[in-house]
Scaffold this motif. Sequence first.
Motif, PDB file in Angstrom:
ATOM      1  N   ASN A   1       0.894  -1.058   0.052  1.00  0.00           N
ATOM      2  CA  ASN A   1      -0.242   0.255   0.156  1.00  0.00           C
ATOM      3  C   ASN A   1       0.797   1.202   0.171  1.00  0.00           C
ATOM      4  O   ASN A   1       1.666   1.653   0.794  1.00  0.00           O
ATOM      5  CB  ASN A   1      -0.824  -0.234   1.216  1.00  0.00           C
ATOM      6  N   THR A   2       0.807   2.081  -1.110  1.00  0.00           N
ATOM      7  CA  THR A   2       1.485   3.289  -0.995  1.00  0.00           C
ATOM      8  C   THR A   2       0.816   4.180  -0.366  1.00  0.00           C
ATOM      9  O   THR A   2      -0.418   4.517  -0.163  1.00  0.00           O
ATOM     10  CB  THR A   2       1.534   3.871  -2.523  1.00  0.00           C
TER      11      THR A   2
ATOM     12  N   GLU B   1       4.882   8.272  -3.441  1.00  0.00           N
ATOM     13  CA  GLU B   1       5.385   6.788  -2.993  1.00  0.00           C
ATOM     14  C   GLU B   1       4.944   6.041  -4.295  1.00  0.00           C
ATOM     15  O   GLU B   1       5.663   5.090  -4.491  1.00  0.00           O
ATOM     16  CB  GLU B   1       4.840   6.404  -1.615  1.00  0.00           C
ATOM     17  N   GLU B   2       3.934   5.977  -4.737  1.00  0.00           N
ATOM     18  CA  GLU B   2       3.388   5.356  -5.934  1.00  0.00           C
ATOM     19  C   GLU B   2       4.211   5.390  -7.033  1.00  0.00           C
ATOM     20  O   GLU B   2       4.694   4.404  -7.659  1.00  0.00           O
ATOM     21  CB  GLU B   2       1.752   5.775  -6.100  1.00  0.00           C
TER      22      GLU B   2
ATOM     23  N   TRP C   1       7.634   3.605  -6.392  1.00  0.00           N
ATOM     24  CA  TRP C   1       7.541   2.248  -6.350  1.00  0.00           C
ATOM     25  C   TRP C   1       7.424   1.698  -7.961  1.00  0.00           C
ATOM     26  O   TRP C   1       8.066   0.811  -8.068  1.00  0.00           O
ATOM     27  CB  TRP C   1       6.024   1.799  -5.427  1.00  0.00           C
ATOM     28  N   ASN C   2       6.617   2.291  -8.702  1.00  0.00           N
ATOM     29  CA  ASN C   2       6.557   1.803 -10.023  1.00  0.00           C
ATOM     30  C   ASN C   2       7.939   2.455 -10.782  1.00  0.00           C
ATOM     31  O   ASN C   2       8.237   1.515 -11.517  1.00  0.00           O
ATOM     32  CB  ASN C   2       5.521   2.644 -10.751  1.00  0.00           C
TER      33      ASN C   2
END
Length: 267
Positions: free
Chosen positions: A69-70, A75-76, A79-80
């Motif tokens: 969970n971002t 943060e999303e 992570w990508n």
Amino acid sequence: MQSKSKDDAVVFSYDGDSRAELKIKEWEVGMFQDELAGSQSIRIRRRPPTGPPLHYVGPFEFRLQNKGNTRNILEEILWNKDEEISQLKDGKPIYKLKKELEYASPVKDFIGALKASYACTGLPALISEVKKSSPSREVLRKDFDLVQVVQAYEEGGAACLSVLTDTKYFQGSFENMEAINRAGVKCPLLCKEFIIDAWQIYYARTKGADAVLLIAAVLPDLDIEYMIEICKSLGMATLVEVCKIINSVAVYSLVSSEYSNLRYLFW
């Protein structure tokens, strides 16, 4: 583990045990980076939390928090980006990038362009942003003609251009940066990317970047200092983005007389 020579580079092949050891070392490095970031009040996680590799025995005590969970859009994106860079590095390792540097366009003086603009107009120099889309506002301009936009910026007095290169969230690309250079635009180019790995800096230079953006909310001081050194070795400028006082103090402490030019690129 066996090694052999290929194109003047060392190529390693790993057996099962060696691959397991490598995974453990990579995980430990990631944990160390996370601990270091936490000690410097960095709350943006650069990669999803994952449990230790199978058969891990080591110094890190691991507690899984918010797995998968971002906590925010930055943060999303990171992570990508971590997954994206891992795949790109597999296809183009660093030794190949360094060879490609020989064919990159000459570095344009990013800081010099800002100084020259101010000397000419007496007004703050402009870094104009080339951005088609954003996560918050989606597509900003449907009839986005890249060359037309950057030529208008240059004619309007922009000293430098900031080029979004993230594809998934901003509909940018490194191909855009190459197209701008081919169009004969004289403004130096800032690669506005979410940089989390030194590999990205070399890649940006091969695509014609003259400067890169580093985000203090994401990178520990050690990473920023290391990446500044890489940029310096490539003749590139570094723009360090800060959004909190604690980040400002930390980054400013890195700006010694050796990096005096960075005062023009500290926002």
